[in-house]
Design a protein around this motif. Structure first.
Motif, mmCIF file in Angstrom:
data_model
loop_
_atom_site.group_PDB
_atom_site.id
_atom_site.type_symbol
_atom_site.label_atom_id
_atom_site.label_comp_id
_atom_site.label_asym_id
_atom_site.label_seq_id
_atom_site.Cartn_x
_atom_site.Cartn_y
_atom_site.Cartn_z
ATOM 1 N N GLU A 162 0.852 -1.190 0.000
ATOM 2 C CA GLU A 162 0.000 0.000 0.000
ATOM 3 C C GLU A 162 0.894 1.249 0.000
ATOM 4 O OE1 GLU A 162 -2.990 -0.085 3.146
ATOM 5 O OE2 GLU A 162 -3.392 2.045 2.711
ATOM 6 N N ALA A 163 1.974 1.205 0.762
ATOM 7 C CA ALA A 163 2.925 2.327 0.785
ATOM 8 C C ALA A 163 3.669 2.435 -0.551
ATOM 9 C CB ALA A 163 3.918 2.134 1.928
ATOM 10 N N ARG A 221 2.217 4.364 -3.473
ATOM 11 C CA ARG A 221 2.267 5.828 -3.424
ATOM 12 C C ARG A 221 3.560 6.382 -4.016
ATOM 13 N NH1 ARG A 221 -1.898 7.122 0.815
ATOM 14 N NH2 ARG A 221 -2.616 5.023 1.277
ATOM 15 N N SER A 260 2.717 4.480 8.998
ATOM 16 C CA SER A 260 1.528 4.067 8.252
ATOM 17 C C SER A 260 1.844 4.171 6.758
ATOM 18 C CB SER A 260 0.333 4.952 8.606
ATOM 19 O OG SER A 260 0.508 6.207 8.010
ATOM 20 N N PRO A 261 1.150 3.399 5.926
ATOM 21 C CA PRO A 261 1.402 3.477 4.482
ATOM 22 C C PRO A 261 1.255 4.898 3.930
ATOM 23 C CG PRO A 261 0.090 1.528 4.981
ATOM 24 C CD PRO A 261 0.198 2.304 6.264
ATOM 25 N N SER A 262 0.352 5.681 4.485
ATOM 26 C CA SER A 262 0.128 7.028 3.942
ATOM 27 C C SER A 262 1.283 7.979 4.288
ATOM 28 C CB SER A 262 -1.189 7.598 4.454
ATOM 29 O OG SER A 262 -1.136 7.672 5.863
ATOM 30 N N ASP A 263 2.098 7.625 5.272
ATOM 31 C CA ASP A 263 3.297 8.400 5.610
ATOM 32 C C ASP A 263 4.193 8.668 4.404
ATOM 33 O OD1 ASP A 263 2.952 8.749 8.282
ATOM 34 O OD2 ASP A 263 4.847 7.777 8.862
ATOM 35 N N ALA A 316 3.639 9.540 1.444
ATOM 36 C CA ALA A 316 3.351 10.791 0.738
ATOM 37 C C ALA A 316 4.005 11.971 1.471
ATOM 38 C CB ALA A 316 1.842 10.993 0.625
ATOM 39 N N ASP A 317 3.973 11.953 2.807
ATOM 40 C CA ASP A 317 4.615 13.020 3.587
ATOM 41 C C ASP A 317 6.133 12.983 3.424
ATOM 42 O OD1 ASP A 317 2.072 13.631 4.509
ATOM 43 O OD2 ASP A 317 2.276 12.362 6.291
#
Lengths: 249, 249
Positions: free
Chosen positions: A140-141, A144, A212-215, A217-218
């Motif tokens: 998932e990461a 991105r 987290s996988p969304s990290d 993007a940061d």
């Protein structure tokens, strides 16, 4: 000037990386030494890109230019006889005039090898990762990262490259050859210095639940190496393939 | 007596084979040394069979007996910490009382790895065979080995085994993982000393056109090691799997 293309496999364990440098043996240096003997005059070898100390290749591409007549079949046999067993020349072929292994490369593919079990036979090319990370979260990461991004956060700080935009076509963890093996495949138009190992180190932190996988993007947005995870060990990394507009040698 | 089963992978390059002997380090010796430290008392380790100097294993099975309490999970971690990196314990599991790694083995599987191209990364486990042999002819010959035969012609002359009848279930060359790789798979209830390497050396002579595929029937009938071809080099050979009536550890 007549140009010759080489397809090269190497075990990076005993080399200070691809690129010639004063501190120890390099793959480029070993190949230039063997070519000087085989051709009876020195030539400069240009690779598709450098690989770091301890990193391997199954499909490094290089070129050299010489006015001497090159018999590809005989040169391949000579080089494999002259080179140490940790370097194998898989193909020697004439290239179009002006072919350049680095500038003309359109896509590079790396594979990072890991296993949740210790390995004896693959220990030089596969990193032991235990306990088993969450591969779904890592994927998932990884998704991105696909696309055109500034990868400064995954580039070694000492790199002098100013353009840090790369287009990642593929970034995916999948099962390896044996149960417990898993491999990360990544393809891009170009890679920055230390980029794949920085990506793998960051994805493993996701797989361990520390990010987290969304990290991711940061991390990309930060454009700061300190935002990403540590570099993964070099010995799991293999330069698998380099693609050109013309079919590779 | 409580019996414990081990599943073991090893790179045989640096060992004088499996079985303890005075002339150098052996895999059995390294495992007994590590077990003596982990269990705090000496134990004897029994393998499914010996492998020669330089031969590898991905699935060697062994057992030992001890009255001490064995925590399989912790023992596996201890052994992998104590053993050299060229030996990995893949599994530790309790076995039924009286389980014997050699006598209870029902089928053994070996794989011999070859390649028509030189290899750098796989050089410890894959033999360079050039020019490319005729794989169809080798398979035609290999089919004649399948079944119940006296394999004296493929047994080392110094072997003291008197019963030389083995039942071969499978003997087949097929493509390996990469273009130019090819692997010989062979499965039997038992193997004699030097048998797989003798078979591979003979089949390669068929693949080179030095023997016809039907020669193999004459070689078997001769019951004389001199009738077969030379032993293939040890480093291409891997003990892949040992099967028992109960599922393996």
């Amino acid at each position: 000037m007549p140009t010759t293309r080489l397809l090269i496999e190497y075990d990076g364990t005993d080399f200070r990386g691809w690129q010639i440098q004063p501190e120890g043996p390099t793959v480029q240096g070993a190949i230039e030494d063997a070519l000087a003997v085989a051709l009876r005059h020195p030539v400069a070898v240009v690779g598709s890109g450098r690989t770091d100390t301890g990193v391997h290749a199954r499909g490094q591409v290089a070129h050299f230019v010489t006015e001497a007549a090159v018999d590809a079949f005989r040169l391949k046999a000579s080089l494999n006889g002259l080179l140490p067993p940790s370097i194998a020349v898989l193909a020697v072929a004439p290239a179009p005039d002006g072919f350049h292994a680095r500038y003309d490369a359109r896509r590079r593919r790396y594979v990072y090898h890991a296993a949740t079990e210790p390995r004896a036979l693959d220990r030089r090319t596969r990193v032991h990762l235990w306990p088993a990370p969450d591969v779904d979260a890592m994927n998932e990461a990884a998704r991105r990262l696909v696309g055109r991004h500034d990868f400064s956060s995954f580039c070694r700080t000492k790199s002098e490259t100013t353009n840090r935009v790369c287009t990642v076509r593929l970034a995916r963890w999948g099962p390896g050859a044996r149960p417990g093996d898993f491999d990360f495949e990544v393809e891009a138009d170009r890679f920055l210095h230390g980029m794949v190992r920085g990506i793998v180190g960051t994805l493993v932190e996701v797989g361990r639940g520390r990010r987290s996988p969304s990290d991711v993007a940061d991390v990309l947005a930060a454009r700061d190496r300190r935002a990403a995870g540590p570099a993964a060990p070099p010995h799991g990394l293999v330069l698998d393939r380099v693609e050109y507009d013309a079919p590779p040698a």
